[in-house]
Write a protein that holds these residues in place. Structure first.
Motif, mmCIF file in Angstrom:
data_model
loop_
_atom_site.group_PDB
_atom_site.id
_atom_site.type_symbol
_atom_site.label_atom_id
_atom_site.label_comp_id
_atom_site.label_asym_id
_atom_site.label_seq_id
_atom_site.Cartn_x
_atom_site.Cartn_y
_atom_site.Cartn_z
ATOM 1 N N PRO A 182 15.206 -24.633 25.794
ATOM 2 C CA PRO A 182 14.492 -23.448 26.309
ATOM 3 C C PRO A 182 15.072 -22.139 25.801
ATOM 4 C CG PRO A 182 15.869 -24.420 28.015
ATOM 5 C CD PRO A 182 15.906 -25.376 26.852
ATOM 6 N N THR A 183 16.342 -22.117 25.381
ATOM 7 C CA THR A 183 16.938 -20.879 24.889
ATOM 8 C C THR A 183 16.408 -20.464 23.530
ATOM 9 O OG1 THR A 183 18.779 -22.077 23.849
ATOM 10 C CG2 THR A 183 19.042 -21.407 26.150
ATOM 11 N N LEU A 184 15.750 -21.398 22.800
ATOM 12 C CA LEU A 184 15.214 -21.073 21.477
ATOM 13 C C LEU A 184 13.739 -20.713 21.517
ATOM 14 C CD1 LEU A 184 16.927 -23.894 19.364
ATOM 15 C CD2 LEU A 184 17.648 -21.517 19.661
ATOM 16 N N ARG A 185 13.104 -20.763 22.684
ATOM 17 C CA ARG A 185 11.693 -20.431 22.789
ATOM 18 C C ARG A 185 11.481 -18.927 22.809
ATOM 19 N NH1 ARG A 185 10.196 -24.860 27.542
ATOM 20 N NH2 ARG A 185 10.746 -26.709 26.310
ATOM 21 N N THR A 210 18.478 -33.142 26.151
ATOM 22 C CA THR A 210 19.606 -32.757 25.308
ATOM 23 C C THR A 210 20.325 -33.977 24.754
ATOM 24 O OG1 THR A 210 19.908 -30.775 26.661
ATOM 25 C CG2 THR A 210 21.729 -31.412 25.242
ATOM 26 N N LEU A 211 20.482 -35.009 25.572
ATOM 27 C CA LEU A 211 21.139 -36.222 25.106
ATOM 28 C C LEU A 211 20.296 -36.940 24.045
ATOM 29 C CD1 LEU A 211 22.481 -37.611 28.502
ATOM 30 C CD2 LEU A 211 23.743 -36.339 26.768
ATOM 31 N N ILE A 212 18.978 -36.935 24.213
ATOM 32 C CA ILE A 212 18.101 -37.585 23.235
ATOM 33 C C ILE A 212 18.189 -36.876 21.893
ATOM 34 C CG2 ILE A 212 15.689 -38.040 22.665
ATOM 35 C CD1 ILE A 212 15.200 -38.549 25.634
ATOM 36 N N VAL A 213 18.203 -35.555 21.922
ATOM 37 C CA VAL A 213 18.343 -34.804 20.674
ATOM 38 C C VAL A 213 19.690 -35.109 20.017
ATOM 39 C CG1 VAL A 213 18.523 -32.489 19.698
ATOM 40 C CG2 VAL A 213 16.777 -32.991 21.407
ATOM 41 N N SER A 214 20.735 -35.218 20.814
ATOM 42 C CA SER A 214 22.051 -35.552 20.263
ATOM 43 C C SER A 214 22.030 -36.937 19.618
ATOM 44 C CB SER A 214 23.111 -35.505 21.369
ATOM 45 O OG SER A 214 23.198 -34.206 21.923
ATOM 46 N N MET A 215 21.301 -37.875 20.204
ATOM 47 C CA MET A 215 21.198 -39.214 19.619
ATOM 48 C C MET A 215 20.469 -39.176 18.278
ATOM 49 S SD MET A 215 20.360 -41.656 22.916
ATOM 50 C CE MET A 215 20.262 -43.108 21.865
ATOM 51 N N ASP A 250 16.173 -32.020 14.439
ATOM 52 C CA ASP A 250 16.131 -30.555 14.441
ATOM 53 C C ASP A 250 14.869 -30.035 15.119
ATOM 54 O OD1 ASP A 250 18.549 -30.389 13.160
ATOM 55 O OD2 ASP A 250 17.675 -30.291 11.150
ATOM 56 N N TRP A 251 13.738 -30.696 14.855
ATOM 57 C CA TRP A 251 12.482 -30.265 15.463
ATOM 58 C C TRP A 251 12.496 -30.480 16.971
ATOM 59 C CZ3 TRP A 251 8.300 -33.195 17.626
ATOM 60 C CH2 TRP A 251 7.157 -32.438 17.889
ATOM 61 N N LEU A 252 13.017 -31.621 17.416
ATOM 62 C CA LEU A 252 13.105 -31.871 18.860
ATOM 63 C C LEU A 252 14.034 -30.881 19.540
ATOM 64 C CD1 LEU A 252 13.250 -35.777 19.031
ATOM 65 C CD2 LEU A 252 11.398 -34.293 19.817
ATOM 66 N N ARG A 253 15.121 -30.535 18.870
ATOM 67 C CA ARG A 253 16.037 -29.554 19.456
ATOM 68 C C ARG A 253 15.332 -28.213 19.642
ATOM 69 N NH1 ARG A 253 20.857 -28.036 15.700
ATOM 70 N NH2 ARG A 253 19.050 -27.241 14.561
ATOM 71 N N ASP A 254 14.541 -27.793 18.645
ATOM 72 C CA ASP A 254 13.826 -26.528 18.769
ATOM 73 C C ASP A 254 12.755 -26.589 19.853
ATOM 74 O OD1 ASP A 254 15.376 -25.619 16.705
ATOM 75 O OD2 ASP A 254 13.869 -25.990 15.157
ATOM 76 N N ARG A 255 12.128 -27.765 20.015
ATOM 77 C CA ARG A 255 11.063 -27.883 21.000
ATOM 78 C C ARG A 255 11.592 -28.001 22.424
ATOM 79 N NH1 ARG A 255 6.212 -26.302 20.087
ATOM 80 N NH2 ARG A 255 5.613 -27.641 21.828
#
Length: 273
Positions: free
Chosen positions: A270-273, A192-197, A262-267
């Motif tokens: 787990p709530t978006l799977r 989650t932190l990596i996606v935020s970065m 955006d792609w990393l956040r979707d991947r």
């Protein structure tokens, strides 16, 4: 894992920019400070220019391609440094708030609210005008942008992880708080932190470009994408290539990193799977 074509293009562009930044000295055909007044404002290839200067030259005869290559290195260095500072500071304060709670948590949340309510551009202009400008100060200043989002995310996720069985079990075994947060909680919230970065990275690039455009960012003889745009605005009608090359690079780079985020956040969510 299938990667969508748009994400693949964005990834290829980001890899290209990283390669250019790492190999800037070898990729640049000239020194970014080399002057050639006889070739000043030479047009790029396709507009009457020659292969000696594929992207043309600026008002002092400096090669635009060479300056662009070194500007990419400088802008990425500033953006990566600022993102790391913001992530480390915000995550550390978020963990402090989650661990101590009470008065410490109230202080951290008050700092978060203050940072979120303060116009960062006004703060940056004030600090740079009062203390002067240097590259370490500039990177640290940009590192203060957006740390509150990491603090909120890490605090919430740390409180949630602390209530789960694995963190409580490690605590019962006598592990220190540093080990609990560093070895067990942090790896579980790192995605989650990596996606935020990745989502904050374009903001840092645009902020650096804006401050450099105003003359408060990277100072000569060093160059960045924003400073190139600032210098090129005076020659927009006579030599638009001086401004267009860094402007297009800024737009495409920020767009590519945003698409990857955006792609990393979707991947990873787990709530978006």
């Amino acid at each position: 894992m299938r990667i969508p074509p748009l994400v693949a293009l964005a990834l290829a562009w980001v890899v290209l920019m990283l390669g250019v930044a790492i190999l800037a000295d070898a990729a640049a055909p000239y020194s970014y400070t080399a002057l050639d007044l006889r070739a000043r404002l030479s047009p790029p290839i396709g507009f009457g220019g020659t292969w000696a200067h594929p992207l043309g030259t600026d008002e002092l005869g400096r090669d635009v391609l060479s300056r662009l290559v070194h500007s990419i290195r400088m802008s990425l260095l500033i953006a990566f440094g600022a993102c790391i500072i913001a992530a480390v500071l915000g995550t550390a304060l978020g963990f402090l708030a989650a661990h101590f709670r009470g008065a410490v948590e109230h202080v951290v949340l008050a700092l978060v609210d203050f940072q979120a309510s303060m116009p960062f551009l006004v703060l940056a202009l004030s600090v740079l005008a009062f203390f002067g400008n240097s590259l370490p100060l500039f990177i640290c200043l940009l590192g203060l942008h957006g740390w509150e989002r990491y603090a909120r995310i890490s605090r919430g996720l740390a409180i949630s992880a602390g209530a789960q069985g694995y963190a409580a079990a490690v605590r019962q075994l006598g592990a220190s708080p540093l080990r609990i947060y560093g070895r067990h909680i942090l790896p579980n919230i790192a995605s989650t932190l990596i996606v935020s970065m990745t989502l904050a990275f374009p903001e840092i690039v645009l902020l650096e470009s804006g401050l450099s455009f105003l003359g408060l960012g990277v100072q000569p003889p060093a160059t960045s994408l924003g400073s190139m745009v600032g210098y090129g605005r005076e020659y927009l009608t006579r030599a638009p290539w001086v401004l267009l090359a860094p402007s297009i690079t800024i737009v495409v780079t920020t767009l590519a990193v945003s698409i990857l985020g955006d792609w990393l956040r979707d991947r990873l969510d787990p709530t978006l799977r």
